[in-house]
Write a protein that holds these residues in place. Sequence first.
Motif, PDB file in Angstrom:
ATOM      1  N   TRP A 164       0.829  -1.210   0.000  1.00  0.00           N
ATOM      2  CA  TRP A 164       0.000   0.000   0.000  1.00  0.00           C
ATOM      3  C   TRP A 164       0.861   1.258   0.000  1.00  0.00           C
ATOM      4  O   TRP A 164       0.548   2.233  -0.686  1.00  0.00           O
ATOM      5  N   PHE A 165       1.944   1.218   0.778  1.00  0.00           N
ATOM      6  CA  PHE A 165       2.830   2.381   0.846  1.00  0.00           C
ATOM      7  C   PHE A 165       3.451   2.662  -0.516  1.00  0.00           C
ATOM      8  O   PHE A 165       3.484   3.818  -0.972  1.00  0.00           O
ATOM      9  N   VAL A 166       3.952   1.629  -1.174  1.00  0.00           N
ATOM     10  CA  VAL A 166       4.576   1.817  -2.489  1.00  0.00           C
ATOM     11  C   VAL A 166       3.543   2.282  -3.508  1.00  0.00           C
ATOM     12  O   VAL A 166       3.814   3.161  -4.337  1.00  0.00           O
ATOM     13  N   ALA A 167       2.341   1.714  -3.444  1.00  0.00           N
ATOM     14  CA  ALA A 167       1.282   2.128  -4.365  1.00  0.00           C
ATOM     15  C   ALA A 167       0.942   3.604  -4.167  1.00  0.00           C
ATOM     16  O   ALA A 167       0.732   4.346  -5.143  1.00  0.00           O
ATOM     17  N   LEU A 168       0.890   4.040  -2.905  1.00  0.00           N
ATOM     18  CA  LEU A 168       0.619   5.450  -2.619  1.00  0.00           C
ATOM     19  C   LEU A 168       1.740   6.335  -3.157  1.00  0.00           C
ATOM     20  O   LEU A 168       1.484   7.408  -3.734  1.00  0.00           O
ATOM     21  N   TYR A 169       2.983   5.888  -2.983  1.00  0.00           N
ATOM     22  CA  TYR A 169       4.136   6.625  -3.502  1.00  0.00           C
ATOM     23  C   TYR A 169       4.024   6.788  -5.018  1.00  0.00           C
ATOM     24  O   TYR A 169       4.217   7.875  -5.558  1.00  0.00           O
ATOM     25  N   VAL A 170       3.716   5.687  -5.691  1.00  0.00           N
ATOM     26  CA  VAL A 170       3.619   5.712  -7.154  1.00  0.00           C
ATOM     27  C   VAL A 170       2.496   6.634  -7.605  1.00  0.00           C
ATOM     28  O   VAL A 170       2.670   7.450  -8.522  1.00  0.00           O
ATOM     29  N   GLU A 171       1.337   6.532  -6.970  1.00  0.00           N
ATOM     30  CA  GLU A 171       0.204   7.351  -7.379  1.00  0.00           C
ATOM     31  C   GLU A 171       0.469   8.833  -7.151  1.00  0.00           C
ATOM     32  O   GLU A 171       0.074   9.677  -7.963  1.00  0.00           O
ATOM     33  N   TYR A 172       1.130   9.166  -6.039  1.00  0.00           N
ATOM     34  CA  TYR A 172       1.452  10.578  -5.781  1.00  0.00           C
ATOM     35  C   TYR A 172       2.346  11.140  -6.883  1.00  0.00           C
ATOM     36  O   TYR A 172       2.071  12.211  -7.444  1.00  0.00           O
ATOM     37  N   HIS A 173       3.406  10.425  -7.197  1.00  0.00           N
ATOM     38  CA  HIS A 173       4.369  10.962  -8.157  1.00  0.00           C
ATOM     39  C   HIS A 173       3.865  10.899  -9.593  1.00  0.00           C
ATOM     40  O   HIS A 173       4.348  11.646 -10.456  1.00  0.00           O
ATOM     41  N   ARG A 174       2.893  10.061  -9.866  1.00  0.00           N
ATOM     42  CA  ARG A 174       2.354   9.974 -11.217  1.00  0.00           C
ATOM     43  C   ARG A 174       1.206  10.948 -11.452  1.00  0.00           C
ATOM     44  O   ARG A 174       0.860  11.230 -12.604  1.00  0.00           O
ATOM     45  N   LEU A 233      13.304  15.265  -9.266  1.00  0.00           N
ATOM     46  CA  LEU A 233      13.227  14.574 -10.555  1.00  0.00           C
ATOM     47  C   LEU A 233      13.468  13.079 -10.394  1.00  0.00           C
ATOM     48  O   LEU A 233      12.778  12.249 -11.007  1.00  0.00           O
ATOM     49  N   GLY A 234      14.459  12.722  -9.574  1.00  0.00           N
ATOM     50  CA  GLY A 234      14.784  11.312  -9.390  1.00  0.00           C
ATOM     51  C   GLY A 234      13.680  10.541  -8.707  1.00  0.00           C
ATOM     52  O   GLY A 234      13.327   9.430  -9.123  1.00  0.00           O
ATOM     53  N   LEU A 235      13.093  11.115  -7.666  1.00  0.00           N
ATOM     54  CA  LEU A 235      12.022  10.416  -6.946  1.00  0.00           C
ATOM     55  C   LEU A 235      10.778  10.284  -7.811  1.00  0.00           C
ATOM     56  O   LEU A 235      10.060   9.270  -7.736  1.00  0.00           O
ATOM     57  N   ALA A 236      10.503  11.302  -8.623  1.00  0.00           N
ATOM     58  CA  ALA A 236       9.353  11.211  -9.520  1.00  0.00           C
ATOM     59  C   ALA A 236       9.568  10.132 -10.580  1.00  0.00           C
ATOM     60  O   ALA A 236       8.670   9.323 -10.867  1.00  0.00           O
ATOM     61  N   ALA A 237      10.774  10.102 -11.156  1.00  0.00           N
ATOM     62  CA  ALA A 237      11.072   9.086 -12.170  1.00  0.00           C
ATOM     63  C   ALA A 237      11.081   7.687 -11.570  1.00  0.00           C
ATOM     64  O   ALA A 237      10.745   6.703 -12.246  1.00  0.00           O
ATOM     65  N   ALA A 238      11.435   7.569 -10.288  1.00  0.00           N
ATOM     66  CA  ALA A 238      11.488   6.263  -9.629  1.00  0.00           C
ATOM     67  C   ALA A 238      10.127   5.578  -9.630  1.00  0.00           C
ATOM     68  O   ALA A 238      10.043   4.345  -9.694  1.00  0.00           O
ATOM     69  N   ALA A 239       9.052   6.360  -9.559  1.00  0.00           N
ATOM     70  CA  ALA A 239       7.708   5.772  -9.569  1.00  0.00           C
ATOM     71  C   ALA A 239       7.460   5.033 -10.884  1.00  0.00           C
ATOM     72  O   ALA A 239       6.883   3.934 -10.897  1.00  0.00           O
ATOM     73  N   TYR A 240       7.914   5.614 -11.984  1.00  0.00           N
ATOM     74  CA  TYR A 240       7.733   4.976 -13.292  1.00  0.00           C
ATOM     75  C   TYR A 240       8.714   3.821 -13.479  1.00  0.00           C
ATOM     76  O   TYR A 240       8.359   2.778 -14.046  1.00  0.00           O
ATOM     77  N   VAL A 241       9.932   4.005 -13.016  1.00  0.00           N
ATOM     78  CA  VAL A 241      10.934   2.948 -13.111  1.00  0.00           C
ATOM     79  C   VAL A 241      10.478   1.714 -12.338  1.00  0.00           C
ATOM     80  O   VAL A 241      10.618   0.575 -12.808  1.00  0.00           O
ATOM     81  N   ALA A 242       9.919   1.930 -11.155  1.00  0.00           N
ATOM     82  CA  ALA A 242       9.445   0.808 -10.338  1.00  0.00           C
ATOM     83  C   ALA A 242       8.375   0.009 -11.062  1.00  0.00           C
ATOM     84  O   ALA A 242       8.378  -1.236 -11.024  1.00  0.00           O
TER      85      ALA A 242
END
Length: 232
Positions: free
Chosen positions: A57-67, A108-117
């Motif tokens: 859930w935490f990772v999903a929230l991270y991804v959704e925030y940055h996307r 920039l790196g943290l935002a791109a990490a969501a897509y990379v993940a």
Amino acid sequence: MGYVFDIGSVLTGKYLDWFLIGLATTLALTAVAWCLAMAMGIILTLVRMIPFPPLGWFVALYVEYHRNVPLLVQIFVWYFGVPSLLPRPARQWINAHHGEFLLAAIALGLAAAAYVAEDIRSGIRSIPKAQYESARSIGFGYLGAMGYVVLPQALRIAVPPLINQTLLLFKNTSLAMAIGVGELTYRTREVESYTFKTFEAFAVATALYLAISFGIMALGSWSGQRLRLETR
């Protein structure tokens, strides 16, 4: 007398130096943010694959925030918001060590990490589950099985989309201009404001962006062809 196009007027003396400095800063910002994105992307993927729902859930929230939050807003959060939460010595250190570059790279790196993940996770899903189970059966733990067996194969499969993310990251560095990072777009604006040669200045910037973008695309095409040949 009509407008006279003079590209040479923005490619001489200090103006050429500004373009080169801006290009170097853009490439450096891309490299730093890319390294952070890859490291965080791998960590997020491994954490999400752990069979413990709250971590997923935490990772999903991270991804959704940055996307879903505009990248420019994320940069502003890191530049204006995060430092205000830090102790004064930390703020002073950041301000004394090119804080705008550092904070832009982090954003920039943290935002791109969501897509990379997500790209890496897609690669892992294409690996037969039996390989992970076989690795566990011969004594590997979770990290060992993922790190030595599954993840290398997933990264190899994910190379084409990761190249696309690299291209997107390179182009997004232009947003760092908003917080004063002297990257290529920022320097182009400087050249334009000093010479009043708007078309020429941005023509040079466009050519530089296209050259680097085509280089990244060529790398993606080459890696894709190599991957297809190796899988035959």
